[in-house]
Design a protein around this motif. Structure first.
Motif, PDB file in Angstrom:
ATOM      1  N   LEU A 316       0.813  -1.309  -0.006  1.00  0.00           N
ATOM      2  CA  LEU A 316      -0.011   0.048  -0.067  1.00  0.00           C
ATOM      3  C   LEU A 316       0.878   1.087  -0.058  1.00  0.00           C
ATOM      4  N   SER A 317       2.056   1.230  -0.429  1.00  0.00           N
ATOM      5  CA  SER A 317       3.020   2.294  -0.428  1.00  0.00           C
ATOM      6  C   SER A 317       2.515   3.498  -1.277  1.00  0.00           C
ATOM      7  N   GLN A 318       1.729   3.282  -2.090  1.00  0.00           N
ATOM      8  CA  GLN A 318       1.332   4.389  -2.998  1.00  0.00           C
ATOM      9  C   GLN A 318      -0.227   4.704  -2.788  1.00  0.00           C
ATOM     10  N   HIS A 319      -0.892   4.171  -1.833  1.00  0.00           N
ATOM     11  CA  HIS A 319      -2.292   4.230  -1.474  1.00  0.00           C
ATOM     12  C   HIS A 319      -2.532   5.419  -0.409  1.00  0.00           C
ATOM     13  N   GLU A 320      -3.751   5.640  -0.038  1.00  0.00           N
ATOM     14  CA  GLU A 320      -4.236   6.400   1.139  1.00  0.00           C
ATOM     15  C   GLU A 320      -5.277   5.311   1.386  1.00  0.00           C
ATOM     16  N   VAL A 321      -5.174   5.306   2.855  1.00  0.00           N
ATOM     17  CA  VAL A 321      -6.522   4.875   3.636  1.00  0.00           C
ATOM     18  C   VAL A 321      -7.355   5.467   4.663  1.00  0.00           C
ATOM     19  N   TYR A 322      -8.475   5.291   4.464  1.00  0.00           N
ATOM     20  CA  TYR A 322      -9.537   6.085   5.203  1.00  0.00           C
ATOM     21  C   TYR A 322     -10.471   5.123   6.041  1.00  0.00           C
ATOM     22  N   ALA A 323     -10.201   4.897   7.277  1.00  0.00           N
ATOM     23  CA  ALA A 323     -10.633   4.050   8.275  1.00  0.00           C
ATOM     24  C   ALA A 323     -11.532   4.603   9.144  1.00  0.00           C
ATOM     25  N   CYS A 324     -12.804   4.060   9.104  1.00  0.00           N
ATOM     26  CA  CYS A 324     -13.782   4.565  10.297  1.00  0.00           C
ATOM     27  C   CYS A 324     -14.388   3.226  10.938  1.00  0.00           C
ATOM     28  N   GLY A 325     -14.700   3.411  12.273  1.00  0.00           N
ATOM     29  CA  GLY A 325     -15.521   2.317  12.931  1.00  0.00           C
ATOM     30  C   GLY A 325     -15.017   2.033  14.287  1.00  0.00           C
ATOM     31  N   ALA A 326     -15.144   0.775  14.714  1.00  0.00           N
ATOM     32  CA  ALA A 326     -14.797   0.512  16.083  1.00  0.00           C
ATOM     33  C   ALA A 326     -13.434   0.614  16.421  1.00  0.00           C
ATOM     34  N   PRO A 327     -12.867   1.269  17.578  1.00  0.00           N
ATOM     35  CA  PRO A 327     -11.670   1.530  17.764  1.00  0.00           C
ATOM     36  C   PRO A 327     -10.562   0.137  17.724  1.00  0.00           C
ATOM     37  N   VAL A 328     -11.172  -0.938  17.987  1.00  0.00           N
ATOM     38  CA  VAL A 328     -10.294  -2.130  18.192  1.00  0.00           C
ATOM     39  C   VAL A 328     -10.028  -2.430  16.298  1.00  0.00           C
ATOM     40  N   MET A 329     -11.021  -2.070  15.332  1.00  0.00           N
ATOM     41  CA  MET A 329     -10.633  -2.269  14.124  1.00  0.00           C
ATOM     42  C   MET A 329      -9.721  -1.275  13.529  1.00  0.00           C
TER      43      MET A 329
END
Length: 366
Positions: A316-329
């Motif tokens: 994923l070196s050339q990607h952006e990640v947007y993560a939303c949800g439970a803190p553990v995830m």
């Protein structure tokens, strides 16, 4: 108390109140913080957008490195900032108050002014039950007011008691501007002060006040990097706003949405997502179920939703990640995607949904 290279000449006085200069590198943006004011509160007050999520010392989103200066931490959760991290100079800006001039390292500072924070009256326009424990609540905004925000940000809904609950906007800013509405996704937490009310007593035309926008979780539009959207449960709400915004700006970026739920019924926007894929060729969708039962007849991906990302994107070196949800995830995705999938630290944007019960577990300063 944390102290690093204390500057003994850093004290300034404004209207009789001691204040300190906060400088953020590498952006070199600076602002002042008065005594006993948290660094984050001072930044928000002056239109400087530092990374943050819960504002309660629980999620750890606002954690950054202090290069010089002295702070005192208020109450915070040990999982958000532990003793070893403090020893390395890491602080939580949401509960750290400056005791001297401060230099912070944070690469996610917005280079343009944030939208103004407003407090507005709203009216419940519509209640839409999407599953056994998810209600879509549509708020009508005043016709005469302009409410601006970035896709992915949240508001605080002010209850009759004065207590606040935070909810992400599930519609893109352009949609809100046209319809004068905000859409929220609210999960029922039995025993919850507000969610019990939403599922039993809340009615159309009820009035509430809101304040916002808040949060550093929002779509960065200035890059063309491919995007991985990662959501669990009602974490799909701000992700939905981001997808709508990408469509609105006619983005050509490759986008893959991974949405996880315990059962297939938890994926309550499947039909909507399918329609967006037809209108947005660059969008792919991977639903993931963790606890499917035989009667579900589930034939899709199973397990933890971020493990599906890791299987599909070893690099994923050339990607952006947007993560939303439970803190553990969110926490697991942050650690694993950087350690095992080469995701750059400054390419992970997150919003962890913190319940009031989780906030209540906040411990004393370490």
């Amino acid at each position: 108390t944390i102290e690093l290279t204390k500057n003994t000449n850093s004290k300034n006085f404004f209207s009789g109140i001691m204040s300190f200069q906060i400088t953020v590198v590498p952006s070199q943006r600076s602002f002042s913080a008065v005594q006993d004011e948290t660094i984050l509160a001072a930044a928000i007050r002056q239109g400087i957008t530092l990374p943050y999520g819960c504002k309660d010392g629980v999620c750890g989103t606002c954690k950054c490195k202090m290069l010089s200066g002295t702070v005192v931490h208020g109450k915070h959760h040990e999982n958000a900032l532990n003793t070893n991290e403090q020893a390395k100079g890491l602080i939580l800006t949401c509960c750290a108050s400056a005791q001297s001039d401060i230099v912070l390292e944070s690469r996610q500072v917005t280079l343009k002014s944030a939208f103004p924070i407003k407090r507005l009256p709203t009216r419940i326009q519509q209640l839409e039950k999407k599953s056994a424990d998810v209600m879509l609540v549509h708020l009508q905004l005043p016709a005469s007011e302009v409410f601006e925000y970035h896709a992915g940000q949240y508001i605080e809904l002010i209850l009759k008691s004065g207590e606040r609950r935070s909810y992400s906007m599930a519609n893109a800013p352009y949609h809100s501007a046209l319809s004068k509405t905000l859409s929220l996704h609210i999960r029922h937490l039995p025993g919850g002060l507000f969610t019990d009310h939403v599922f039993s007593e809340l009615k159309e035309k009820d009035m509430y006040r809101i304040e916002g926008p808040f949060g550093s979780f929002y779509l960065r539009e200035e890059t063309d990097k491919p995007i991985v959207l990662l959501a669990s449960g009602t974490g799909i709400a701000p992700i939905k706003a981001i997808i709508e915004q990408l469509q609105h700006i006619n983005s050509q970026r490759d986008v893959v949405l991974y949405w996880g739920g315990r059962r297939p019924s938890d994926l309550y926007l499947n039909d909507w997502i399918t329609k967006q894929m037809a209108a947005m060729p660059s969008l792919r969708y991977v639903p993931v179920v963790s606890d499917a039962l035989p009667e579900d007849n589930w034939t899709g991906r199973t397990g933890w939703v971020h493990h599906a990302v890791m299987a599909d994107f070893p690099n994923l070196s050339q990607h952006e990640v947007y993560a939303c949800g439970a803190p553990v995830m969110v926490e697991a995705a942050h650690a694993d995607l950087m350690a095992r999938c080469q995701l750059p630290a400054d390419a992970f944007y997150a919003d962890a949904f913190i319940t009031e019960a989780e906030k209540a577990k906040t411990g004393n300063p370490a």
